[in-house]
Scaffold this active site. Structure first.
Site, PDB file in Angstrom:
ATOM      1  N   ASP A   1      59.280 129.609  10.191  1.00  0.00           N
ATOM      2  CA  ASP A   1      59.706 130.655   9.727  1.00  0.00           C
ATOM      3  C   ASP A   1      59.520 131.981  10.529  1.00  0.00           C
ATOM      4  OD1 ASP A   1      56.952 131.488   9.749  1.00  0.00           O
ATOM      5  OD2 ASP A   1      56.498 131.315   7.797  1.00  0.00           O
TER       6      ASP A   1
ATOM      7  N   HIS B   1      54.934 133.626  10.673  1.00  0.00           N
ATOM      8  CA  HIS B   1      53.480 132.738  10.882  1.00  0.00           C
ATOM      9  C   HIS B   1      53.250 132.196  12.188  1.00  0.00           C
ATOM     10  CE1 HIS B   1      53.761 132.916   6.327  1.00  0.00           C
ATOM     11  NE2 HIS B   1      52.280 133.309   6.563  1.00  0.00           N
TER      12      HIS B   1
ATOM     13  N   SER C   1      46.397 134.609   5.268  1.00  0.00           N
ATOM     14  CA  SER C   1      46.916 133.223   5.754  1.00  0.00           C
ATOM     15  C   SER C   1      46.304 132.926   7.127  1.00  0.00           C
ATOM     16  CB  SER C   1      48.460 133.241   5.582  1.00  0.00           C
ATOM     17  OG  SER C   1      49.067 133.936   6.382  1.00  0.00           O
TER      18      SER C   1
END
Length: 266
Positions: free
Chosen positions: A236, A239, A73
């Protein structure tokens, strides 16, 4: 990094008794299991589908540089919603504004949640069409959180680097980041994940160098910044934020710029 790390960590704890040894007691293992459940219940950032995976950055007529990102990601910029805030976008801007003044043709074939075993498919995609000049690989967090053997994960990464180098692509690898800095995971589970991440990073370094790539140790070079500044994470706590990706981009820049200088200006 993975967009659902809590679930992977919970699965890890369910499959291994090693956690109880690292925790020291059965009670400690219960604490770890509870923390994994909490981590799984968190809401994590998802890939922003509106982000362009291809862009051209830099002045018209500048020497072109085809830059491709591979990996998890991080290679997509999960956690931000503007191309300019992703690690690829920030690297492209820095290369376009730097002394060499390149026109960067940026693309990404990364997939959120990827492990090193997934790189073979990404390499094939990266080599389709116009061949990239420089490839940046960001991988390792998901290998660590799913308790993959560091040597096995590193072997897949080394094979990917070798294929790209055989194709004439310069390769820069950002090794597993400092998972001990992640705020979405509470101590002592955070320390355990951080320790596993360091083992993955060490194995990655050897494999990449053996395959002819360049290594940037993201944990060593940027971990203290992430530990000290909560703003380097997105909402979050897992990340990176735009600031976090900026920290990584500046850590990677010297190696990427050196690789760009070696690549032919086609």
């Amino acid at each position: 990094m993975n967009s659902t790390p809590g679930g992977r960590l919970a699965g890890w704890l369910a499959r291994t008794a090693a956690a109880s040894l690292l925790a020291g007691t059965i009670g400690g293992a219960a604490v770890l299991a509870g923390q994994a459940v909490v981590a799984r219940s968190r809401r994590y950032a998802q890939p922003e589908l509106g982000l362009a995976l291809r862009a051209t950055v830099g002045r018209t007529g500048a020497p072109p540089l085809r830059l491709v990102l591979l990996g998890d990601s991080s290679a997509l910029g999960v956690g931000v919603d503007r191309l300019g805030d992703t690690i690829g976008g920030q690297l492209a801007e820095l290369l376009a504004e730097g002394p060499a003044g390149r026109q960067v043709r940026l693309s990404s074939v990364g997939v959120s949640g990827s492990r090193s075993t997934d790189l073979a498919t990404q390499v094939a995609r990266a080599l389709l069409g116009e061949q990239p000049d420089v490839a940046v690989i960001l991988i390792g967090a998901n290998d660590a959180t799913t308790l993959r053997r560091p040597a096995d994960a590193a072997a897949y990464l080394g094979a990917a680097v070798h294929r790209l180098r055989q194709a004439g692509v310069e390769v820069v690898v950002g090794t597993c980041p400092d998972l001990g800095a992640v705020r979405a995971i509470a101590p002592p589970l955070r320390q355990i994940v951080g320790w596993v991440g360091r083992q993955v990073g060490r194995a990655q370094t050897k494999a990449v160098l053996d395959a002819g790539g360049t290594v940037v140790d993201l944990a060593a070079e940027t971990g203290q910044v992430f530990r000290a500044d909560p703003g380097t994470f997105c909402h979050d706590g897992y990340h990176p934020s735009a600031d976090g990706y900026r920290v990584w981009a500046h850590a990677l820049l010297p190696a990427v710029a050196a690789a760009a200088a070696v690549s032919p200006r086609r």
